[in-house]
Motif scaffolding. Structure first.
Motif, PDB file in Angstrom:
ATOM      1  N   MET A 156      21.972  34.909  19.175  1.00  0.00           N
ATOM      2  CA  MET A 156      22.233  34.185  17.918  1.00  0.00           C
ATOM      3  C   MET A 156      22.250  32.667  18.100  1.00  0.00           C
ATOM      4  SD  MET A 156      22.619  35.981  15.252  1.00  0.00           S
ATOM      5  CE  MET A 156      22.687  37.708  14.888  1.00  0.00           C
ATOM      6  N   ILE A 157      22.986  32.213  19.108  1.00  0.00           N
ATOM      7  CA  ILE A 157      23.143  30.759  19.258  1.00  0.00           C
ATOM      8  C   ILE A 157      21.866  30.107  19.798  1.00  0.00           C
ATOM      9  CG2 ILE A 157      24.460  28.954  20.473  1.00  0.00           C
ATOM     10  CD1 ILE A 157      26.965  30.606  19.835  1.00  0.00           C
ATOM     11  N   PRO A 158      21.298  30.599  20.913  1.00  0.00           N
ATOM     12  CA  PRO A 158      20.079  29.911  21.383  1.00  0.00           C
ATOM     13  C   PRO A 158      18.943  29.952  20.370  1.00  0.00           C
ATOM     14  CG  PRO A 158      20.551  31.869  22.725  1.00  0.00           C
ATOM     15  CD  PRO A 158      21.743  31.643  21.848  1.00  0.00           C
ATOM     16  N   TYR A 159      18.779  31.072  19.652  1.00  0.00           N
ATOM     17  CA  TYR A 159      17.673  31.130  18.684  1.00  0.00           C
ATOM     18  C   TYR A 159      17.895  30.125  17.552  1.00  0.00           C
ATOM     19  CZ  TYR A 159      14.332  32.340  15.198  1.00  0.00           C
ATOM     20  OH  TYR A 159      13.319  32.229  14.279  1.00  0.00           O
ATOM     21  N   ASN A 160      19.107  30.120  17.016  1.00  0.00           N
ATOM     22  CA  ASN A 160      19.352  29.232  15.872  1.00  0.00           C
ATOM     23  C   ASN A 160      19.372  27.760  16.270  1.00  0.00           C
ATOM     24  OD1 ASN A 160      19.661  30.690  13.205  1.00  0.00           O
ATOM     25  ND2 ASN A 160      20.748  32.023  14.629  1.00  0.00           N
ATOM     26  N   GLU A 161      19.801  27.468  17.492  1.00  0.00           N
ATOM     27  CA  GLU A 161      19.735  26.065  17.933  1.00  0.00           C
ATOM     28  C   GLU A 161      18.280  25.618  18.023  1.00  0.00           C
ATOM     29  OE1 GLU A 161      22.160  25.713  21.489  1.00  0.00           O
ATOM     30  OE2 GLU A 161      23.817  24.985  20.228  1.00  0.00           O
ATOM     31  N   LYS A 162      17.405  26.560  18.309  1.00  0.00           N
ATOM     32  CA  LYS A 162      15.980  26.224  18.409  1.00  0.00           C
ATOM     33  C   LYS A 162      15.373  25.978  17.028  1.00  0.00           C
ATOM     34  CE  LYS A 162      12.478  27.943  21.370  1.00  0.00           C
ATOM     35  NZ  LYS A 162      11.886  29.096  22.041  1.00  0.00           N
ATOM     36  N   ILE A 163      15.629  26.893  16.095  1.00  0.00           N
ATOM     37  CA  ILE A 163      14.989  26.762  14.778  1.00  0.00           C
ATOM     38  C   ILE A 163      15.553  25.554  14.016  1.00  0.00           C
ATOM     39  CG2 ILE A 163      16.487  28.431  13.562  1.00  0.00           C
ATOM     40  CD1 ILE A 163      14.056  29.376  12.046  1.00  0.00           C
ATOM     41  N   TRP A 164      16.878  25.313  14.133  1.00  0.00           N
ATOM     42  CA  TRP A 164      17.490  24.205  13.383  1.00  0.00           C
ATOM     43  C   TRP A 164      17.439  22.897  14.165  1.00  0.00           C
ATOM     44  CZ3 TRP A 164      18.815  25.275   8.418  1.00  0.00           C
ATOM     45  CH2 TRP A 164      19.033  26.609   8.077  1.00  0.00           C
ATOM     46  N   SER A 165      17.032  22.967  15.437  1.00  0.00           N
ATOM     47  CA  SER A 165      17.021  21.780  16.305  1.00  0.00           C
ATOM     48  C   SER A 165      18.356  21.038  16.239  1.00  0.00           C
ATOM     49  CB  SER A 165      15.895  20.813  15.903  1.00  0.00           C
ATOM     50  OG  SER A 165      14.658  21.378  16.166  1.00  0.00           O
ATOM     51  N   TYR A 166      19.435  21.801  16.283  1.00  0.00           N
ATOM     52  CA  TYR A 166      20.756  21.204  16.095  1.00  0.00           C
ATOM     53  C   TYR A 166      21.796  22.032  16.848  1.00  0.00           C
ATOM     54  CZ  TYR A 166      23.357  17.785  13.366  1.00  0.00           C
ATOM     55  OH  TYR A 166      24.081  16.688  12.984  1.00  0.00           O
ATOM     56  N   PRO A 167      22.836  21.381  17.438  1.00  0.00           N
ATOM     57  CA  PRO A 167      23.815  22.153  18.213  1.00  0.00           C
ATOM     58  C   PRO A 167      24.669  23.077  17.336  1.00  0.00           C
ATOM     59  CG  PRO A 167      24.321  19.785  18.260  1.00  0.00           C
ATOM     60  CD  PRO A 167      23.062  19.935  17.478  1.00  0.00           C
ATOM     61  N   ALA A 168      24.920  24.296  17.838  1.00  0.00           N
ATOM     62  CA  ALA A 168      25.634  25.313  17.049  1.00  0.00           C
ATOM     63  C   ALA A 168      27.036  24.857  16.659  1.00  0.00           C
ATOM     64  CB  ALA A 168      25.716  26.610  17.849  1.00  0.00           C
ATOM     65  N   GLU A 169      27.671  24.019  17.501  1.00  0.00           N
ATOM     66  CA  GLU A 169      29.048  23.621  17.163  1.00  0.00           C
ATOM     67  C   GLU A 169      29.087  22.522  16.100  1.00  0.00           C
ATOM     68  OE1 GLU A 169      28.105  24.038  20.315  1.00  0.00           O
ATOM     69  OE2 GLU A 169      27.787  22.038  21.118  1.00  0.00           O
ATOM     70  N   LYS A 170      27.906  22.011  15.716  1.00  0.00           N
ATOM     71  CA  LYS A 170      27.882  21.015  14.631  1.00  0.00           C
ATOM     72  C   LYS A 170      27.215  21.583  13.379  1.00  0.00           C
ATOM     73  CE  LYS A 170      27.757  16.695  17.177  1.00  0.00           C
ATOM     74  NZ  LYS A 170      26.866  15.587  17.504  1.00  0.00           N
ATOM     75  N   LEU A 171      26.664  22.779  13.519  1.00  0.00           N
ATOM     76  CA  LEU A 171      25.905  23.391  12.416  1.00  0.00           C
ATOM     77  C   LEU A 171      26.857  24.181  11.515  1.00  0.00           C
ATOM     78  CD1 LEU A 171      22.852  23.777  11.648  1.00  0.00           C
ATOM     79  CD2 LEU A 171      22.903  25.859  13.015  1.00  0.00           C
ATOM     80  N   GLY A 172      26.664  24.075  10.190  1.00  0.00           N
ATOM     81  CA  GLY A 172      27.471  24.864   9.257  1.00  0.00           C
ATOM     82  C   GLY A 172      26.996  26.315   9.239  1.00  0.00           C
TER      83      GLY A 172
END
Ligand code: FAD
Length: 430
Positions: A156-172
Motif C-alpha cells: 500500500m505505502i510504496p505503491y501509493n508513494e509512487k503514484i502520488w509522488s509524495y510521502p505517505a506521512e504527509k499524504l491525506g
C-alpha cells in the motif's frame, strides 16, 4: 461579446455541462477550448497505424444516473461493452492477482507470516484501544490502522508513494473511499490459506467502446447536444472577477456565470490568488510489444527501482483497436513541475526484464501535465474556502481538476449534470 454562461474547457466535464444546458433549452453560453479538439483527457490518438487513448481509460459506472445518461439518453448501449478486469501486482518477480490483500496465498511463506502477524496485532490492539483509529492523521496512519504494517509496508505505502509522488506521512486519506477496498480478519485468513475470488474493488468490471477508443463518449455528447456553434477554440489567458470578463488569446467576453473545469491551480494563477496546490505529472509511453506471453488488463508496480507505477494493455480493452496487437501504456509519475526523464532505453530494458524475450517498439512518449491532485495539508485547510470564494464571485469550479479531487470520467459527467441543476434557478424560466 456578452454571454450569460461561459464554460472553460471542452473535456468531459465542460461538455456534459453544455449538454444539460442545451437539454434545458438554454443556448446563451460558450465553451472555450485551447486545443484544436474537444475531449480533454478522453481523447483517442491516431498515430501511424496505431490508435490509443491518452492512457488507459476504463469506464466504471457506479451510479444509475450516469449509466442511464450514457446507455439510454446518448444511445451508447450498443456501442459499449462490459469488460472483465485482469489485473496484477508485480511483486518479487511474480504476478500476484489484484487486490494484494486478497492474494496473500500467492506470496512466500515469510511475507504471509509477516502480514498475518501484523494484521492480527493491529486487530487486537484496536479491540483494546480505539484511539489509533481516532488519531489517524495521514495515509500512513490509515494504512497501518486498517491493513496492518505488513500489507502497508509491502504494497500500500510504496505503491501509493509512487503514484502520488509524495510521502505517505504527509499524504491525506480522504480520497480512499471506494478506491481502496478494506478487508476483515476472516477474509485475510481465508486469503492466506487458499486462492479466493478477487472481484472486490472499485474496478473489477468496466465499460469500454466495442469498436472505437474512449473518444466516442465526448464526441457523442458534442454531437447530440449540437455544440458546433458553442465551442470556441480559444485559450483563456486571464479572468477579471470584478469586471466579470474572460480574456482569451483572441478576444474578451463578459459573463454572468463562469464554469471552470481547467486545473484549479492554473485558474487561481489567472486571477492572481496565491496558493500551494500540488499535483503530479504522468509521463506516458505507448509501446508495442511483440511476443508478449502474459495476459493482463493492467499491472501495478510498487518497486522503487522500477520507473513506472502501472502499465496496461489496450488490447484487453478493445482488441480491434490495433488488430490484436499488444499495445501497452506505461505510466511514470513525478511531482509537478518536474517531468520524469528516465531514458527510453532504461524503460525498454525494464520491460524486457519483466516480460522475458519480447521485442519493444516505442510508439509515443508524452506527458499529462495535471494528472493526480495531491491530497496534502494546504488543500485540506484551504480548498473549501477557495471554492466558496469563487462561488461568491459567480464562478463554479468543477470536475477532477476544477474541484481539485481524485475522480473518474463518471465523476466528470456527474459534476456537469449537477452544476446545471444548481444554477438552473438563475437561468431557466420556470
Ligand atoms: C493517468 C490518468 C488515468 C486515468 N484513468 C481513468 C480511468 O481509467 N477511468 C476514469 O473514469 N477516469 C480516468 N482518469 C480521469 C479522467 O481522465 C478525468 O476524470 C476526466 O477526463 C476529466 O475531465 P475534465 O473535463 O474535468 O478535464 P480535462 O479532460 O482535463 O479537460 C479540460 C479541458 O480544458 C482545456 N483547457 C485547459 N486550459 C485551458 C485554457 N486556458 N483555455 C481553454 N481551455 C483550456 C483542456 O485542453 C481540456 O480539453 C484518468 C486520469 C489520469 C490523469
Amino acid at each position: 461579446m456578452d454571454k450569460k454562461v461561459i464554460i472553460i474547457g471542452a473535456g468531459l466535464t465542460g461538455l456534459t455541462t453544455a449538454y444539460f444546458l442545451k437539454k434545458n433549452k438554454f443556448n446563451n453560453f460558450i465553451l472555450f477550448e485551447k486545443e484544436g479538439k474537444i475531449g480533454g483527457y478522453c481523447k483517442t490518438i491516431k498515430k501511424n497505424e496505431y490508435k490509443y487513448d491518452m492512457t488507459g481509460h476504463a469506464l466504471h459506472l457506479k451510479t444509475e444516473e450516469i449509466k442511464y445518461f450514457l446507455l439510454e439518453e446518448l444511445s451508447l448501449k450498443n456501442e459499449l461493452k462490459l469488460v472483465g478486469r485482469e489485473s496484477y501486482i508485480y511483486f518479487k518477480n511474480k504476478f500476484v492477482p489484484y487486490p494484494f490483500q486478497l492474494s496473500l496465498y500467492y506470496l512466500d511463506y515469510e511475507d504471509k507470516y509477516y502480514i498475518l502477524k501484523e494484521y492480527i496485532n493491529t486487530y487486537c490492539s484496536k479491540i483494546k484501544d480505539t484511539t489509533n483509529i481516532k488519531n489517524i492523521k495521514n495515509f500512513k496512519d490509515y494504512c497501518y490502522a486498517f491493513f496492518g504494517k505488513g500489507i502497508s509496508d509491502l504494497f500500500m505505502i510504496p505503491y501509493n508513494e509512487k503514484i502520488w509522488s509524495y510521502p505517505a506521512e504527509k499524504l491525506g486519506f480522504e480520497w480512499m473511499g471506494r478506491f481502496v477496498p478494506k478487508i476483515d480478519l476472516g477474509k485475510i485468513i481465508e486469503a492466506t490459506l487458499k486462492p479466493i475470488k478477487n472481484d472486490i474493488g472499485y474496478n473489477s468490471q468496466f465499460y469500454y467502446p466495442k469498436n472505437t477508443g474512449i473518444e466516442i463518449i465526448p464526441e457523442t455528447i458534442y454531437r447530440k447536444a449540437q455544440l458546433g456553434n458553442n465551442v470556441f477554440y480559444e485559450e483563456v489567458i486571464k479572468v477579471d472577477l470584478n469586471l466579470k470578463k474572460v480574456y482569451t488569446d483572441k478576444s474578451e467576453y463578459k459573463y454572468n456565470i463562469l464554469i471552470n473545469t481547467l486545473p484549479l491551480n492554473r485558474f487561481l494563477d489567472m486571477i492572481q490568488y496565491s496558493h500551494e496546490l500540488k499535483s503530479t505529472i504522468t509521463r506516458v509511453l505507448i509501446v508495442e510489444i511483440e511476443n508478449l506471453k502474459k495476459e493482463f488488463s493492467w499491472i501495478y508496480f510498487p518497486q522503487k527501482n522500477i520507473p513506472f507505477y502501472r502499465i496496461g494493455n489496450f488490447k484487453k480493452f478493445n482488441s480491434k483497436l490495433n488488430n490484436e496487437k499488444d499495445l501497452l501504456y506505461v505510466e511514470i509519475s513525478s511531482l509537478y513541475p518536474m517531468p520524469n526523464n528516465t531514458s527510453k532505453n532504461e524503460i525498454v530494458n525494464e520491460l524486457k526484464k519483466i516480460f522475458g524475450n519480447v521485442k519493444v517498439n516505442i510508439v509515443d512518449d508524452f506527458i499529462m501535465e495535471n494528472s493526480y491532485v495531491v491530497y496534502e495539508s494546504w488543500r485540506k485547510q484551504n480548498l473549501d474556502n477557495v471554492l466558496k470564494f469563487l462561488e461568491k464571485n459567480s464562478i463554479y469550479s468543477i470536475g477532477r481538476y476544477g474541484a481539485w479531487k481524485y475522480d473518474s470520467m463518471e465523476g466528470a459527467m456527474l459534476d456537469g449534470k449537477k452544476i446545471v441543476s444548481q444554477i438552473s434557478n438563475n437561468l431557466f424560466e420556470k
